[in-house]
Design an enzyme around this catalytic site. Structure first.
Site, PDB file in Angstrom:
ATOM      1  CE  LYS A  41       2.550  -0.624   8.391  1.00  0.00           C
ATOM      2  NZ  LYS A  41       1.263  -0.849   9.083  1.00  0.00           N
TER       3      LYS A  41
ATOM      4  CB  SER B  26      -1.421   0.739   6.690  1.00  0.00           C
ATOM      5  OG  SER B  26      -1.062   0.123   7.919  1.00  0.00           O
TER       6      SER B  26
ATOM      7  CB  SER C  91      -2.837  -2.126   9.141  1.00  0.00           C
ATOM      8  OG  SER C  91      -3.442  -0.982   8.608  1.00  0.00           O
TER       9      SER C  91
END
Ligand code: GLN
Length: 502
Positions: free
Chosen positions: A83, A163, A187
């Protein structure tokens, strides 16, 4: 070159790939090649902010040398995506924000360093919600990622969740074998559920936060997304552990998580929190939850209803504490210490700050900074922030009480609905925040929780079930997840069905 076709290579699990690599039936370079081609094919899904094919090729060659010499590293040659919230040395790290569009860290986050030491090959940095604030990737400065699953009825492109949505969509679309995520209020688990993947958020303090761009420091925790529970156990073993560079990381040995995975739940007590029977829970998900209860019973678990009385307060509490911490953490992006400085003439320093932060942050981040500053301001601190902290303790106590009565895990839905359309997302921020209704309570309590893909909605979209455990119970928690996985018999998105927009 082996006899494996690229689709055979892409559909190997991490455990299977390692087995073949060790026997030298496949090579790291050809595995990587298959993944790099898939990344190219799926580029319209907008999965990556930065790709690192050159470094990846070099790493794969080094892996192959180690295999040839008979001394491979534990995860040698497995294609992995991070990420874009994890700092990566000499590689752009944006937190999906415009304000960090020029930020190249001079060091690796500890989780990145640990996985590197374990031999993974990083293929790139994935898209996400800006500063991890969101549930859809729609807040990314780089445009949203698209879910590789598609709605059977109206062929409507869907969000991957957030997210960590770029990370989950990448694994679901076979553009990475596994990926990292961060979970502040859901997330890792929510996008895993939306993309038909396993996503584990370990106990707060289990993985180092060093080098992860901070959102809400008392909640942020790193974890992993994979297609199977076995792979989650494998990767987590090499991500977790105490780090002297993170004062909140806990000194506690990391077991070899795959050793826990028997799939047997004899003697295990699983609680069903009655407060999670939410009026707005999608009926497909509530049916799946009932099935999940039968599945764990058939594996030997005893199931009973429990009560977590403060559950309804978790969402409002989270949306006070997280923005408060974010407003403080994001103060450093001022165009002086960090962040792209706004170009042009400024009357004074304040105007430069205003322009830099006003233009560099997107709307959702600005909303949270304003909200957070407000609840921390002297006139409202007691009424909002202090009260939220008190309620947070009550929420944590609810869990402690249930676990102290001998309950091992809680079984709940991960999300109230399946993935929603990218074209018609909830426009009201409160409706968007409702996505986190089942994930924020365990986040506030710092507990480990995992989402396991367990079934499909009537529109053929993946649905996840969540298991929540007591602190540092990741091993047994993964085993409970394994039991669910075995019973659910869920098939990851078939490679040929990966949706790629034109
Ligand atoms: N969706 C939640 C939020 O927007 C959770 C985000 C997260 O866990 N990083 O705050």
């Amino acid at each position: 070159m082996s006899n494996f076709s690229s689709s055979e290579l892409l559909t190997l699990t991490g455990v299977e790939a390692l087995g073949l690599l060790k026997k030298r039936e496949i090579s790291s370079s050809e595995l990587l090649h298959a993944y790099l081609s898939q990344i190219e094919k799926t580029k319209n899904l907008n999965l990556f902010i930065t790709q690192t094919p050159e470094e990846a090729r070099r790493n794969a060659q080094e892996s192959d040398q180690r295999y040839a010499q008979g001394n491979p590293l534990p995860l040698d040659g497995l294609p992995f995506a991070h990420k874009d919230l994890f700092c990566t040395k000499d590689i752009l790290t944006t937190a999906a924000s415009e304000i960090l569009s020029n930020f190249t860290p001079c060091y690796d986050a500890t989780v990145v360093a640990k996985l590197k030491e374990a031999g993974v090959t990083m293929v790139g940095k994935t898209n996400a919600d800006e500063f991890a604030m969101g549930s859809s990737t729609l807040t990314s400065h780089y445009g949203p990622s698209i879910n590789p699953w598609i709605c059977a009825q109206d062929q409507d492109p869907l969000v991957p969740g957030g997210s960590s949505g770029g990370s989950t969509a990448a694994v679901a679309a076979y553009a990475a074998l596994a990926s990292s995520g961060t979970d502040t209020g859901g997330s890792i688990r929510q996008p895993a559920s939306y993309c038909g993947l396993v996503g584990i958020k370990p106990t707060y303090g289990r993985c180092s936060r060093y080098g992860i761009i901070a959102f809400a420091s008392s909640l942020d925790q790193a974890g992993v997304h994979t297609r199977t529970v076995d792979d989650a156990a494998l990767f987590l073993t090499h991500m977790a552990g105490h780090d002297p560079k993170d004062a909140t990381s806990v000194k506690c040995d990391v077991p070899h998580y795959p050793d826990f995975l028997t799939g047997c739940l004899k003697g295990i007590r699983i609680g069903i929190p009655k407060e999670y029977h939410h009026a707005q829970l999608d009926t497909d998900i509530s049916h799946l939850w009932e099935k999940g209860i039968e599945w764990v019973k058939s594996r030997g678990a005893q199931v009973e209803e429990v009560s977590l009385p403060h559950t309804a307060l978790a969402l409002p509490t989270y949306y006070i504490i997280a923005p408060a911490e974010a407003s403080s953490n994001l103060a450093r992006y001022d165009g002086v210490r960090f962040g792209v400085r706004h170009k042009g003439e400024h009357e004074d320093l304040n105007e430069m700050y205003e322009q830099t932060r006003g233009k560099g942050f997107g709307a959702e981040v600005r909303r949270r900074v304003l909200l957070g500053t407000y609840v921390l301001s002297s006139g409202f601190y007691d009424a909002y922030f202090k009260k939220a902290q008190r309620v947070r303790s009550l929420i944590a106590q609810d869990f402690t009480q249930v676990f102290s009565k001998g309950i091992d895990f809680l079984l709940t839905p991960t999300t109230p609905t399946p993935a929603f359309s990218i074209k018609t997302p909830p426009t009201d921020p409160l409706a968007m925040y409702f996505n986190d209704v089942f994930s924020t309570p365990s986040s506030l309590a710092g507990l480990p929780a995992i989402s396991v893909p367990a079934g499909l909605s009537h529109k053929n979209l993946p649905l996840g079930l969540q298991l929540i455990g007591s602190p540092f119970s990741e091993g047994p928690l993964l085993n409970a997840a394994k039991a669910l996985e075995l019973e659910a018999n869920f098939t990851p998105l078939p490679l040929q069905n990966v949706y790629i927009p034109a």
